[in-house]
Scaffold this active site. Structure first.
Site, PDB file in Angstrom:
ATOM      1  N   ASP A 191       0.840  -1.210   0.000  1.00  0.00           N
ATOM      2  CA  ASP A 191       0.000   0.000   0.000  1.00  0.00           C
ATOM      3  C   ASP A 191       0.868   1.251   0.000  1.00  0.00           C
ATOM      4  O   ASP A 191       0.636   2.200  -0.757  1.00  0.00           O
ATOM      5  CB  ASP A 191      -0.885   0.031   1.254  1.00  0.00           C
ATOM      6  CG  ASP A 191      -1.852  -1.130   1.360  1.00  0.00           C
ATOM      7  OD1 ASP A 191      -3.060  -0.914   1.206  1.00  0.00           O
ATOM      8  OD2 ASP A 191      -1.394  -2.275   1.605  1.00  0.00           O
ATOM      9  N   THR A 210      -6.785  -4.906   0.332  1.00  0.00           N
ATOM     10  CA  THR A 210      -5.587  -5.149   1.145  1.00  0.00           C
ATOM     11  C   THR A 210      -5.756  -6.423   1.979  1.00  0.00           C
ATOM     12  O   THR A 210      -4.820  -7.198   2.117  1.00  0.00           O
ATOM     13  CB  THR A 210      -5.301  -3.935   2.056  1.00  0.00           C
ATOM     14  OG1 THR A 210      -5.104  -2.797   1.218  1.00  0.00           O
ATOM     15  CG2 THR A 210      -4.054  -4.146   2.890  1.00  0.00           C
TER      16      THR A 210
END
Ligand SMILES: Nc1ncnc2c1ncn2[C@@H]1O[C@H](COP(=O)(O)O)[C@@H](OP(=O)(O)O)[C@H]1O
Ligand SMILES: [Mg+2]
EC number: 3.1.3.7
Length: 361
Positions: free
Chosen positions: A112, A181
């Site tokens: 990320d 995620t």
């Protein structure tokens, strides 16, 4: 008597000045009208496009949405390279940013962070005057100047023949450097996407959804063009419904109550993946669905790109009450999500039960 016999007639001078002023006015208004034609986006500030143009020109200048699309695609691909690299290294540095309202871990990984850095600085360097909202924190001490070579890819030029200028101050960019995620940490790679969205006056206008592990990219611009299309038909009566697998809330109950027990529910990760499930996507790892429903809180970087793409292709993404979502201001929305294409969206809204009565809130 005037020297050399030249005499200026007051009437002649007045006519000359008036003509000059007329020519100047014509040039000025034509130039601005051309520069800031908003090609049917609507949603201009009070006073209409004429008010938007000169004010914006004086402040932040203009940006070309076709160029923004080129950079958005590049950013999604470059961010995706980071996402893939980190996953393949198997060193994710997974941590929790906190809890969602429902108590799930809000996860973050090096994938990320590194994708965010690439995507943010690419867009910020190319378009320093636009507002960019991104899911992850941007470390100002760790800047990266990534220059765009100013080349617009052929497939974009082919679809969008002319520049699309809008005032820079009307634009809000939303970046999701790694959607899904949770699934990324579980090594469920097919769900993972990187996304960029551009909203103009809060309306989603261009969207990019990139799948780093399939190297597939979908993009579309409202009133512009796209490299992806809707499927030829959808099942409106007993739709296959794609829903969240890790932030589901009461979505299954809502779906079954609305469409009956014959309806198939497909749990999947990532809002980008779920929008692609509604489209004609040439990726063997992509499941197909007819409707996307989400009932819990969700953030605008998760949904803006999908909203723009659906809108550009004639579909809809709204809250469960059928309200349009504005991509300015706050980061999140509370009213759930209903996304569809190739069917009567308002009829779907009417079919949905009242979530408040189901005790959702
Ligand atoms: N209730 C909630 N609160 C916060 N974020 C949520 C949420 N429901 C979904 N999201 C976010 O929306 C994206 C899609 O969710 P899902 O896979 O569950 O459908 C994920 O984004 P990220 O992976 O970018 O964090 C997820 O974190
Ligand atoms: Mg994310």
């Amino acid at each position: 008597m005037a020297p050399m016999g030249i005499r200026l007639s007051p009437l002649g001078v007045a006519v000359f000045c008036l003509l000059g002023l007329g020519v100047l006015y014509h040039l000025y208004s034509g130039f601005l009208a051309g520069r800031f034609s908003l090609f049917g986006l609507g949603g201009e500030p009070a006073g209409g496009p004429a008010a938007a143009g000169p004010a914006a020109a004086a402040d932040g200048g203009s940006v070309d949405l076709r160029e923004m699309l080129a950079v958005a695609v590049l950013a999604a691909v470059r961010g995706g390279d980071e996402v893939r690299r980190v996953r393949e290294s198997n060193v994710l540095h997974e941590k929790s940013k906190g809890k969602t309202r429902e108590g799930a871990d809000d996860k973050m990984t090096s994938g990320d962070v590194l994708s965010n850095r690439k995507m943010f600085y690419l867009l910020k360097t190319a378009f320093p005057n636009v507002q960019i909202n991104t899911e992850e924190h941007v470390d100002a001490t760790d800047q990266e100047v990534i220059l765009w070579d100013r080349k617009i890819p052929e497939d974009i030029l082919k679809e969008i023949a002319t520049p699309k200028e809008v005032p820079a101050e009307s634009v809000t960019v939303w970046i999701d450097p790694l959607d899904a995620t949770q699934e990324y940490t579980e090594d469920l790679r097919k769900y993972v996407t990187t996304m960029v969205c551009v909203a103009v006056y809060g309306k989603p206008v261009l969207g990019v959804i990139h799948k780093p592990f399939s190297e597939y990219t979908a993009w579309a611009m409202v009133d512009g063009g796209s490299n992806v299309k809707a499927r030829s038909s959808y099942n409106e009566k007993t739709p296959r419904i794609v829903v969240s697998r890790s932030h589901s809330g009461m979505v299954k109950q809502v779906a079954l109550q609305t469409f009956g027990n014959q309806t198939t529910i497909i749990p999947a990760g990532g809002a980008g993946y779920k929008v692609l499930a509604l489209l004609d996507v040439p990726d063997k790892n992509q499941e197909k669905a007819d409707v996307y429903i989400h009932v819990t809180y969700i953030k605008k970087w998760d949904i803006c790109a999908g909203n723009a793409i659906l809108k550009a292709l004639g579909g809809h993404m709204t809250t469960l009450n059928g309200e349009e979502i504005s991509y300015t201001g706050s980061d999140g929305i509370d009213g759930g999500l209903l996304a569809s294409i190739g069917m009567n969206h308002q009829a779907l809204v009417k079919k949905l039960p009242d979530l408040e009565k189901m005790g959702h809130k």
